[in-house]
Scaffold this active site. Structure first.
Site, mmCIF file in Angstrom:
data_model
loop_
_atom_site.group_PDB
_atom_site.id
_atom_site.type_symbol
_atom_site.label_atom_id
_atom_site.label_comp_id
_atom_site.label_asym_id
_atom_site.label_seq_id
_atom_site.Cartn_x
_atom_site.Cartn_y
_atom_site.Cartn_z
ATOM 1 N N ASP A 112 0.862 -1.184 0.000
ATOM 2 C CA ASP A 112 0.000 0.000 0.000
ATOM 3 C C ASP A 112 0.895 1.230 0.000
ATOM 4 O O ASP A 112 2.113 1.136 0.262
ATOM 5 C CB ASP A 112 -0.943 0.013 1.204
ATOM 6 C CG ASP A 112 -2.036 1.070 1.061
ATOM 7 O OD1 ASP A 112 -2.550 1.244 -0.058
ATOM 8 O OD2 ASP A 112 -2.363 1.739 2.059
ATOM 9 N N GLU A 163 1.008 5.739 0.798
ATOM 10 C CA GLU A 163 0.417 7.006 1.222
ATOM 11 C C GLU A 163 1.063 8.086 0.369
ATOM 12 O O GLU A 163 2.288 8.079 0.173
ATOM 13 C CB GLU A 163 0.671 7.277 2.706
ATOM 14 C CG GLU A 163 0.232 6.163 3.648
ATOM 15 C CD GLU A 163 -1.249 5.871 3.632
ATOM 16 O OE1 GLU A 163 -2.022 6.733 3.145
ATOM 17 O OE2 GLU A 163 -1.640 4.778 4.084
ATOM 18 N N TYR A 209 -1.634 3.249 11.692
ATOM 19 C CA TYR A 209 -2.691 3.336 10.684
ATOM 20 C C TYR A 209 -2.187 2.825 9.336
ATOM 21 O O TYR A 209 -2.852 2.022 8.661
ATOM 22 C CB TYR A 209 -3.153 4.791 10.539
ATOM 23 C CG TYR A 209 -4.059 5.047 9.357
ATOM 24 C CD1 TYR A 209 -5.433 4.892 9.462
ATOM 25 C CD2 TYR A 209 -3.527 5.439 8.124
ATOM 26 C CE1 TYR A 209 -6.268 5.124 8.371
ATOM 27 C CE2 TYR A 209 -4.348 5.668 7.028
ATOM 28 C CZ TYR A 209 -5.716 5.507 7.160
ATOM 29 O OH TYR A 209 -6.537 5.732 6.074
#
Length: 387
Positions: A27, A29, A156
């Site tokens: 993933d 960000e 997170y």
């Protein structure tokens, strides 16, 4: 404690471990509000396992001297499955930054649609339904470019790949059990096509919502859109910071020939009324006005739906819903509302009548149009009756 990799050597060591694993979850960000190209701020990776200190890491692309080349090499390693959720934006970033599209790819959002979890199901929904866990949303709208990252931000970010392991294993097993792995791979061919992540300035006009099919108007629109795209790409600023869509359309209609004419536009940003943007817009209009009619762009011809049978379209919608529920697949993955109208208008070609979609829905849809089957409601279910 969360492990954050800030050196190329540390990243290379982890990627060497990952190269021996069956899969790695991934993933990112990033920020994109102030730039044309996304600014990669963090990469999260997790290997099969449960130990977050050993099997899951954060990579800091903003760390001085760190090269992502070991990661790109891992993405090129076809013996390791790269698992994402809703991968499109992540893949665009990696293609732009590293000229690589991770393969083989597994997108849990696509897999979930094939497995009947609904249309474009969110990550949090899958976490809740498959892992019985939850996701802390408190750091969702954070500035990922600021350093140092807080422990809450790190937790997170890491959760986006640690839960993904269980989700991947569950969905992969479900696809294998139902014989639908090939269905998902068919869907992923679009995602892994690198051409999807390159916007050529000459094709930028196709992204606009156009209502006129005037050749001269479209020629001016094409030149204005190409100028905007080139200017935004070379300066790495959002295209709407150059000129917004509505202002571009206004200029294409008014066709100003001078800076003075341009200044009469109601919708232009202040920065576009002078200097290189203003000069570029006037030059683009000029190129569009002088373009040879033989080179005019043209809008794709829409389907002729003059023969559309509204009653048949309604029946097709009922059939699609019934077949999607029966197969446990999201309706939108099989056929769109536009597809159904096309079928009802006599256009019997499209994605819906190829591959697994034809088996699930397309064949019966064609039989319905030929009057070979009828639909009947029995209790909560729709039944297909041979005529």
């Amino acid at each position: 404690m969360t492990q954050t990799l800030t050196s190329t050597d540390a990243l290379a060591a982890f990627c060497a471990r990952a190269a021996t694993a069956a899969y790695v979850t991934v993933d990112t960000e990033f920020l994109r509000e102030r730039t044309y190209f996304a600014q990669l701020c963090l990469v999260q990776l997790a290997l099969p396992g449960t130990d977050e200190t050993e099997d899951a890491v954060l990579i800091d692309p903003l760390a001085q001297g760190l090269s992502l080349e070991p990661l790109f090499d891992l993405f090129r390693n076809e013996s390791v499955v790269k698992v994402f959720h809703a991968a499109r934006q992540d893949l665009e970033i990696f293609h732009v930054d590293g000229n690589v599209v991770p393969k083989p790819l597994f997108d849990t959002q696509v897999a979930a649609m094939v497995c009947g979890y609904g249309d474009q199901v969110g990550y949090e929904t899958l976490v809740r339904k498959i892992t019985s866990g939850g996701v802390d949303k408190s750091s969702r709208f954070t500035d990922w470019s600021r350093r140092p990252l807080s422990d809450a931000q790190k937790s997170y970010a890491l959760a986006d790949v640690t839960h993904l392991r269980q989700i991947y294993e569950h969905l992969a097993a479900q696809l294998e059990e139902t014989g639908r792995t090939a269905w998902m791979e068919e869907e992923l061919r679009v995602l892994t096509n690198a051409d999807n992540y390159v916007v050529e300035p000459d094709n930028a006009w196709r992204r606009l919502k156009l209502r006129s099919n005037s050749g001269r108007f479209l020629a001016v629109v094409k030149e204005l859109a190409a100028f905007r795209e080139t200017h935004a790409q070379t300066r790495n600023i959002p295209r709407n910071r150059v000129i917004k869509d509505d202002a571009l359309m206004e200029i294409a209609s008014s066709k100003p020939k001078s800076i003075e004419d341009l200044s009469k536009s109601r919708l232009l940003l202040r920065e576009a009324r002078r200097g290189e943007i203003a000069e570029g817009l006037i030059a683009a209009v000029g190129r569009g006005l002088s373009a040879d009619p033989g080179t005019f762009p043209a809008l794709p011809k829409g389907r002729d739906r003059s023969a559309l049978n509204p009653a048949l379209a309604d029946l097709l919608r009922v059939l699609l819903k019934a077949k999607a529920e029966e197969a446990g697949v999201a309706q939108k993955l099989i056929a769109s509302a536009s597809d159904l109208d096309d079928i009802a208008a006599g256009h019997h070609d499209g994605l819906w009548c190829k591959g697994w979609r034809r088996d699930v829905f397309g064949e019966d849809a064609l039989r319905l149009t030929r009057g070979e089957i009828a639909l009947s409601a029995k209790g909560q279910k729709v039944q297909i009756i041979a005529v």
